[in-house]
Scaffold this motif. Sequence first.
Motif, mmCIF file in Angstrom:
data_model
loop_
_atom_site.group_PDB
_atom_site.id
_atom_site.type_symbol
_atom_site.label_atom_id
_atom_site.label_comp_id
_atom_site.label_asym_id
_atom_site.label_seq_id
_atom_site.Cartn_x
_atom_site.Cartn_y
_atom_site.Cartn_z
ATOM 1 N N ASP A 148 -30.377 -26.328 -57.623
ATOM 2 C CA ASP A 148 -29.354 -26.144 -56.594
ATOM 3 C C ASP A 148 -29.777 -25.028 -55.633
ATOM 4 O OD1 ASP A 148 -27.050 -25.559 -55.102
ATOM 5 O OD2 ASP A 148 -25.709 -26.025 -56.778
ATOM 6 N N PRO A 149 -29.955 -25.316 -54.358
ATOM 7 C CA PRO A 149 -30.434 -24.306 -53.415
ATOM 8 C C PRO A 149 -29.422 -23.207 -53.117
ATOM 9 C CG PRO A 149 -29.854 -26.320 -52.247
ATOM 10 C CD PRO A 149 -29.778 -26.640 -53.717
ATOM 11 N N PRO A 316 -32.166 -27.384 -64.207
ATOM 12 C CA PRO A 316 -30.994 -27.747 -63.400
ATOM 13 C C PRO A 316 -29.679 -27.568 -64.148
ATOM 14 C CG PRO A 316 -32.724 -29.389 -63.166
ATOM 15 C CD PRO A 316 -33.128 -28.500 -64.301
ATOM 16 N N THR A 317 -29.683 -27.860 -65.460
ATOM 17 C CA THR A 317 -28.464 -27.699 -66.260
ATOM 18 C C THR A 317 -28.029 -26.246 -66.299
ATOM 19 O OG1 THR A 317 -29.006 -29.610 -67.641
ATOM 20 C CG2 THR A 317 -27.460 -28.005 -68.548
ATOM 21 N N LEU A 318 -28.973 -25.347 -66.563
ATOM 22 C CA LEU A 318 -28.630 -23.930 -66.662
ATOM 23 C C LEU A 318 -28.251 -23.350 -65.310
ATOM 24 C CD1 LEU A 318 -31.344 -22.817 -69.239
ATOM 25 C CD2 LEU A 318 -28.897 -23.155 -69.646
ATOM 26 N N VAL A 319 -28.888 -23.803 -64.244
ATOM 27 C CA VAL A 319 -28.498 -23.342 -62.913
ATOM 28 C C VAL A 319 -27.084 -23.804 -62.588
ATOM 29 C CG1 VAL A 319 -28.987 -23.547 -60.435
ATOM 30 C CG2 VAL A 319 -30.853 -23.127 -62.044
ATOM 31 N N GLN A 324 -21.323 -22.322 -62.068
ATOM 32 C CA GLN A 324 -19.946 -22.489 -62.530
ATOM 33 C C GLN A 324 -19.360 -21.200 -63.114
ATOM 34 O OE1 GLN A 324 -20.124 -25.690 -65.393
ATOM 35 N NE2 GLN A 324 -21.099 -27.073 -63.934
ATOM 36 N N GLY A 325 -20.183 -20.163 -63.236
ATOM 37 C CA GLY A 325 -19.718 -18.907 -63.811
ATOM 38 C C GLY A 325 -19.736 -18.879 -65.320
ATOM 39 N N ARG A 326 -20.428 -19.838 -65.946
ATOM 40 C CA ARG A 326 -20.446 -19.908 -67.402
ATOM 41 C C ARG A 326 -21.691 -19.281 -68.017
ATOM 42 N NH1 ARG A 326 -19.599 -26.125 -68.429
ATOM 43 N NH2 ARG A 326 -19.683 -25.458 -70.619
#
Length: 361
Positions: A148-149, A316-319, A324-326
Amino acid sequence: MQQVKAVIARAKGAPVELVTINVPDPGPGEAVVKVQACGVCHTDLHYREGGINDEFPFLLGHEASGIVEAVGPGVTEVAPGDFVVLNWRAVCGQCRACSRGEPQYCFATHNAKQKMTLEDGTELSPALGIGAFAEKTLVAAGQCTKVDPRARPAAVGLLGCGVMAGIGAAINTGGVTRGKSVAVIGCGGVGAAAIAGSALAGAAEIIAVDIDAKKLATAKRLGATHTVDSSATDPVEAIRELTGGFGADVVIEAVGRPETWKQAFYARDLAGTVVLVGVPTPEMKVPDLPLIDVFGRGGSLKSSWYGDCLPSRDFPTLVNLYRQGRLDLDAFVSEEIGIGDIEAAFERMHHGDVLRSVVIL
């Protein structure tokens, strides 16, 4: 070819130097990336000290994010303008691990075939095949993972090594899931990330073990439920006491020393898991253990390679979780520095003053 500023280690133990290097135009399967941010990792210091190999001069830096500037023939996974996190696991898709559907263990990962050089033509050895203490770097296209840029480059670039190694050691290698108890021995950058990963996975107890009060305080902020100062308390006994007398389901050793690995071995519950993610030096040996203890305690003793990650899946999942603030990746960025400040950052790292200094380019 183009010329850019970059930081190299010319000789063992010598201070790093800011020099001009030559970056070739990308060939087949390669990409040139304009680096935006790169973390100062302990592995870079290992390279400078000759602890990896003696293939000097090294082009240092590998925990990086940036923008793809150009790609070579045959590249389809990324395009110019993509925001990417760099990785050192460009999977081949053909080795025996990839063929059996386990690309996270790819045994034939690859880097750019062309070499970046000094102005006089001397070939550079890029750290972990990346070399990102540079305005631009040449990598294999498979080392670029599009994310995500909108994400902060300084934070998500750290997924390129230490943060991914720690999160992956917990979730991918250790199999931490909700309700499990976890102990992490060593709460530097990788250990702190293992704590964050354990919290993300829903672990019930997360026990942080270190000798540094500042690191233990950071561990609490990232999700540790308990802390143990192992300079004052036997960590094995403390971990057992905090887990009903049994030991933790998963113990992650993030130091890379025989004595702390032995602590991890005895601090786990029956049928528990020990994960070694701290990097040992070549002369270190597995501590003397009675074989009956290895047999009698059951479970598994694992090493974690880069958090057993698959960058195309995990980055991408971790980004997204960060957006999301998680997942608080910002917490790992202790300071932002310039490309000329790396030697001072090594000194602060040596004294344990930072989780990560991040070079902004």
